[in-house]
Scaffold this motif. Structure first.
Motif, PDB file in Angstrom:
ATOM      1  N   ASP A  86       0.831  -1.217   0.000  1.00  0.00           N
ATOM      2  CA  ASP A  86       0.000   0.000   0.000  1.00  0.00           C
ATOM      3  C   ASP A  86       0.856   1.254   0.000  1.00  0.00           C
ATOM      4  O   ASP A  86       0.633   2.178  -0.782  1.00  0.00           O
ATOM      5  N   GLU A  87       1.866   1.276   0.862  1.00  0.00           N
ATOM      6  CA  GLU A  87       2.764   2.427   0.917  1.00  0.00           C
ATOM      7  C   GLU A  87       3.544   2.547  -0.383  1.00  0.00           C
ATOM      8  O   GLU A  87       3.764   3.654  -0.890  1.00  0.00           O
ATOM      9  N   ALA A  88       3.975   1.415  -0.917  1.00  0.00           N
ATOM     10  CA  ALA A  88       4.766   1.425  -2.148  1.00  0.00           C
ATOM     11  C   ALA A  88       3.939   1.976  -3.310  1.00  0.00           C
ATOM     12  O   ALA A  88       4.434   2.784  -4.102  1.00  0.00           O
ATOM     13  N   LYS A  89       2.677   1.567  -3.409  1.00  0.00           N
ATOM     14  CA  LYS A  89       1.816   2.054  -4.498  1.00  0.00           C
ATOM     15  C   LYS A  89       1.663   3.563  -4.441  1.00  0.00           C
ATOM     16  O   LYS A  89       1.747   4.250  -5.464  1.00  0.00           O
ATOM     17  N   LYS A  90       1.434   4.073  -3.240  1.00  0.00           N
ATOM     18  CA  LYS A  90       1.245   5.515  -3.072  1.00  0.00           C
ATOM     19  C   LYS A  90       2.515   6.268  -3.468  1.00  0.00           C
ATOM     20  O   LYS A  90       2.471   7.244  -4.217  1.00  0.00           O
ATOM     21  N   ALA A  91       3.653   5.796  -2.984  1.00  0.00           N
ATOM     22  CA  ALA A  91       4.924   6.464  -3.273  1.00  0.00           C
ATOM     23  C   ALA A  91       5.248   6.404  -4.764  1.00  0.00           C
ATOM     24  O   ALA A  91       5.715   7.386  -5.353  1.00  0.00           O
ATOM     25  N   MET A  92       4.996   5.264  -5.398  1.00  0.00           N
ATOM     26  CA  MET A  92       5.309   5.125  -6.818  1.00  0.00           C
ATOM     27  C   MET A  92       4.398   6.018  -7.655  1.00  0.00           C
ATOM     28  O   MET A  92       4.839   6.659  -8.603  1.00  0.00           O
ATOM     29  N   ALA A  93       3.113   6.074  -7.299  1.00  0.00           N
ATOM     30  CA  ALA A  93       2.185   6.939  -8.036  1.00  0.00           C
ATOM     31  C   ALA A  93       2.655   8.393  -7.962  1.00  0.00           C
ATOM     32  O   ALA A  93       2.629   9.118  -8.965  1.00  0.00           O
ATOM     33  N   GLU A  94       3.122   8.805  -6.790  1.00  0.00           N
ATOM     34  CA  GLU A  94       3.573  10.192  -6.617  1.00  0.00           C
ATOM     35  C   GLU A  94       4.814  10.490  -7.445  1.00  0.00           C
ATOM     36  O   GLU A  94       4.909  11.532  -8.090  1.00  0.00           O
ATOM     37  N   VAL A  95       5.786   9.564  -7.433  1.00  0.00           N
ATOM     38  CA  VAL A  95       7.045   9.834  -8.145  1.00  0.00           C
ATOM     39  C   VAL A  95       6.824   9.797  -9.663  1.00  0.00           C
ATOM     40  O   VAL A  95       7.410  10.582 -10.401  1.00  0.00           O
ATOM     41  N   PHE A  96       5.945   8.911 -10.145  1.00  0.00           N
ATOM     42  CA  PHE A  96       5.641   8.905 -11.580  1.00  0.00           C
ATOM     43  C   PHE A  96       4.954  10.202 -11.984  1.00  0.00           C
ATOM     44  O   PHE A  96       5.310  10.813 -12.998  1.00  0.00           O
ATOM     45  N   ALA A  97       3.981  10.627 -11.188  1.00  0.00           N
ATOM     46  CA  ALA A  97       3.252  11.860 -11.511  1.00  0.00           C
ATOM     47  C   ALA A  97       4.183  13.064 -11.495  1.00  0.00           C
ATOM     48  O   ALA A  97       4.101  13.940 -12.362  1.00  0.00           O
ATOM     49  N   LYS A  98       5.087  13.102 -10.532  1.00  0.00           N
ATOM     50  CA  LYS A  98       6.018  14.213 -10.398  1.00  0.00           C
ATOM     51  C   LYS A  98       6.835  14.401 -11.674  1.00  0.00           C
ATOM     52  O   LYS A  98       7.155  15.519 -12.064  1.00  0.00           O
ATOM     53  N   HIS A  99       7.167  13.288 -12.325  1.00  0.00           N
ATOM     54  CA  HIS A  99       8.000  13.351 -13.522  1.00  0.00           C
ATOM     55  C   HIS A  99       7.170  13.284 -14.817  1.00  0.00           C
ATOM     56  O   HIS A  99       7.723  13.105 -15.894  1.00  0.00           O
TER      57      HIS A  99
END
Length: 82
Positions: free
Chosen positions: A60-73
């Motif tokens: 769950d934490e990994a999904k949230k963090a990955m979604a944020e980093v992809f969106a950021k870039h």
């Protein structure tokens, strides 16, 4: 198709490596281990849409963090699967 920039690739990989979960990008019939910088360099394109598969104890934490980093870039993920 341009590859994603180096900063995006490094940050995506570093973020993925904070988690114990397996994190894999899928597009077409290709699967990329997001923890592998080399794998990302050779395959991550800015114009493709990806599915992200996350399995593990901190998914769950990994999904949230990955979604944020992809969106950021400015990279697109179609969906995040368990």
């Amino acid at each position: 198709m341009p590859n994603a920039n180096n900063a995006a690739i490094v940050e995506i990989s570093q973020t993925a490596n904070k988690f114990r979960s397996s994190i894999v990008l899928q597009y077409d019939n290709k699967y990329i281990d997001v923890k592998s910088i080399l794998g990302l360099f050779t395959t991550l394109l800015t114009s493709s849409n990806y599915d992200l598969h996350v399995h593990g104890p901190d998914a769950d934490e990994a999904k949230k963090a990955m979604a944020e980093v992809f969106a950021k870039h400015g990279l697109k993920i179609n969906s995040i699967q368990d």
